[in-house]
Design an enzyme around this catalytic site. Structure first.
Site, PDB file in Angstrom:
ATOM      1  N   LEU A  49      21.744  15.642 -10.432  1.00 17.14           N
ATOM      2  CA  LEU A  49      20.686  16.527 -10.908  1.00 17.14           C
ATOM      3  C   LEU A  49      19.626  15.593 -11.489  1.00 17.14           C
ATOM      4  O   LEU A  49      19.968  14.547 -12.061  1.00 17.14           O
ATOM      5  CB  LEU A  49      21.197  17.470 -12.003  1.00 17.14           C
ATOM      6  CG  LEU A  49      22.147  18.586 -11.565  1.00 17.14           C
ATOM      7  CD1 LEU A  49      22.613  19.393 -12.768  1.00 17.14           C
ATOM      8  CD2 LEU A  49      21.477  19.519 -10.555  1.00 17.14           C
ATOM      9  N   ASP A  50      18.355  15.962 -11.374  1.00 17.29           N
ATOM     10  CA  ASP A  50      17.309  15.118 -11.956  1.00 17.29           C
ATOM     11  C   ASP A  50      17.531  14.978 -13.455  1.00 17.29           C
ATOM     12  O   ASP A  50      18.188  15.823 -14.077  1.00 17.29           O
ATOM     13  CB  ASP A  50      15.925  15.750 -11.730  1.00 17.29           C
ATOM     14  CG  ASP A  50      15.562  15.797 -10.253  1.00 17.29           C
ATOM     15  OD1 ASP A  50      16.149  15.038  -9.470  1.00 17.29           O
ATOM     16  OD2 ASP A  50      14.680  16.609  -9.909  1.00 17.29           O
ATOM     17  N   LYS A  51      16.925  13.948 -14.013  1.00 14.91           N
ATOM     18  CA  LYS A  51      17.089  13.694 -15.449  1.00 14.91           C
ATOM     19  C   LYS A  51      16.717  14.925 -16.279  1.00 14.91           C
ATOM     20  O   LYS A  51      17.380  15.269 -17.254  1.00 14.91           O
ATOM     21  CB  LYS A  51      16.218  12.497 -15.833  1.00 14.91           C
ATOM     22  CG  LYS A  51      16.427  12.022 -17.242  1.00 14.91           C
ATOM     23  CD  LYS A  51      15.585  10.784 -17.517  1.00 14.91           C
ATOM     24  CE  LYS A  51      15.589  10.469 -18.988  1.00 14.91           C
ATOM     25  NZ  LYS A  51      14.643   9.418 -19.336  1.00 14.91           N
ATOM     26  N   LYS A 107      11.842  20.919  -6.471  1.00 15.51           N
ATOM     27  CA  LYS A 107      10.497  20.605  -6.994  1.00 15.51           C
ATOM     28  C   LYS A 107       9.523  20.386  -5.836  1.00 15.51           C
ATOM     29  O   LYS A 107       8.393  20.858  -5.863  1.00 15.51           O
ATOM     30  CB  LYS A 107      10.561  19.363  -7.890  1.00 15.51           C
ATOM     31  CG  LYS A 107      11.306  19.624  -9.191  1.00 15.51           C
ATOM     32  CD  LYS A 107      11.461  18.349  -9.990  1.00 15.51           C
ATOM     33  CE  LYS A 107      12.302  18.625 -11.231  1.00 15.51           C
ATOM     34  NZ  LYS A 107      12.819  17.407 -11.833  1.00 15.51           N
ATOM     35  N   THR A 134      16.709  18.078 -15.237  1.00 16.82           N
ATOM     36  CA  THR A 134      17.370  19.319 -14.804  1.00 16.82           C
ATOM     37  C   THR A 134      18.610  19.570 -15.661  1.00 16.82           C
ATOM     38  O   THR A 134      19.345  18.638 -15.988  1.00 16.82           O
ATOM     39  CB  THR A 134      17.771  19.225 -13.314  1.00 16.82           C
ATOM     40  OG1 THR A 134      16.590  19.012 -12.538  1.00 16.82           O
ATOM     41  CG2 THR A 134      18.446  20.502 -12.835  1.00 16.82           C
TER      42      THR A 134
END
Ligand code: URA
Length: 233
Positions: free
Chosen positions: A102-104, A187, A106
């Site tokens: 997961l993105d930082k 995104k 998220t």
């Protein structure tokens, strides 16, 4: 398996500490006090106890984390905090790693395991595991956006996404179901529609839902039922 490895894997201290426990006569195998830490045992047959409590052996660990923003989905980083910083030492003994990223920024459901086969299966593009997210957006979404998500969206690198399901919760809040995991996929899908994701949270992987009783940064092991659901994928 060596007794000291068995105990260390189950979170009963380092091998050195296990040796001390043996000296203190805290450990029994099949009700006999053990005198040496390096004896061999069969985890499936022998009954190992620590201070009288029987230890169930498990080779694998499966963790559901409610990931907060600000943590990298990695096992280590020289500068930044990683999701492993949220896991207690005793749960790190079996060396779990995050299943995908997961993105930082998220939040939400992140699985961690040391089961390489399961991780591989869950990430395999051929398995089409559905991942469900909630996103808050900068601009209202339209019915046209919903249709475009269904058709597939051309990302900035020319890749056309597989059909995704977009459900409006509010004008600027949606539920999205995707079956892929391209870099920054959600995104970038909204960017392609001239919108912007302001907040993103994963709420499910396959049939396994994020346990909403977990506060951000909290985790628990998967239940047997959740584990079965992931295996069936
Ligand atoms: N899509 C994104 O853009 N970010 C995530 O963290 C997950 C999916």
């Amino acid at each position: 398996m060596r007794l000291d490895k068995f105990l260390a894997n189950m979170g009963y201290g380092s091998r050195k500490e296990v040796k001390i426990s043996v000296k203190k006569k805290k450990i029994t195998v099949n009700n006999e006090v053990v005198r040496k830490a390096d004896i061999h045992i069969d985890p499936d047959k022998d009954e190992v106890a620590f201070n009288g409590t029987i230890i169930e052996y498990k080779a694998n660990i499966y963790i559901m984390l409610n990931k907060p923003g600000g943590y990298l989905s990695a096992t280590e980083d020289s500068k930044q905090k990683t999701v492993l910083d949220l896991i207690a030492e005793r749960d790190k003994v079996l060396e779990p790693f995050p299943v995908g990223r997961l993105d930082k920024d998220t939040e939400g459901l992140l699985l961690l395991t040391n089961d390489g086969q399961l991780a591989h299966d869950l990430l395999s593009p051929n398995k089409h595991i559905t991942k469900t997210y909630i996103a808050k957006l900068d601009r209202d979404i339209s019915d046209h956006d919903v249709q475009l998500f269904e058709k597939g969206i051309t990302l900035d690198d020319g890749y056309i996404t597989k059909p995704a399901v977009l459900r409006r919760i509010e004008d600027k809040e949606v539920e999205i179901k995707i079956t892929e995991g391209k870099f920054h996929q959600i995104k970038r899908m909204f960017e392609a529609l001239d919108n912007k994701v302001l907040y993103l949270k994963r709420v499910a992987m396959g049939n396994v839902q994020l346990d909403e009783s977990l506060k951000l940064g909290e985790y628990r092991e998967l239940t047997e039922e959740e584990w079965q659901q992931l295996q069936q994928k």
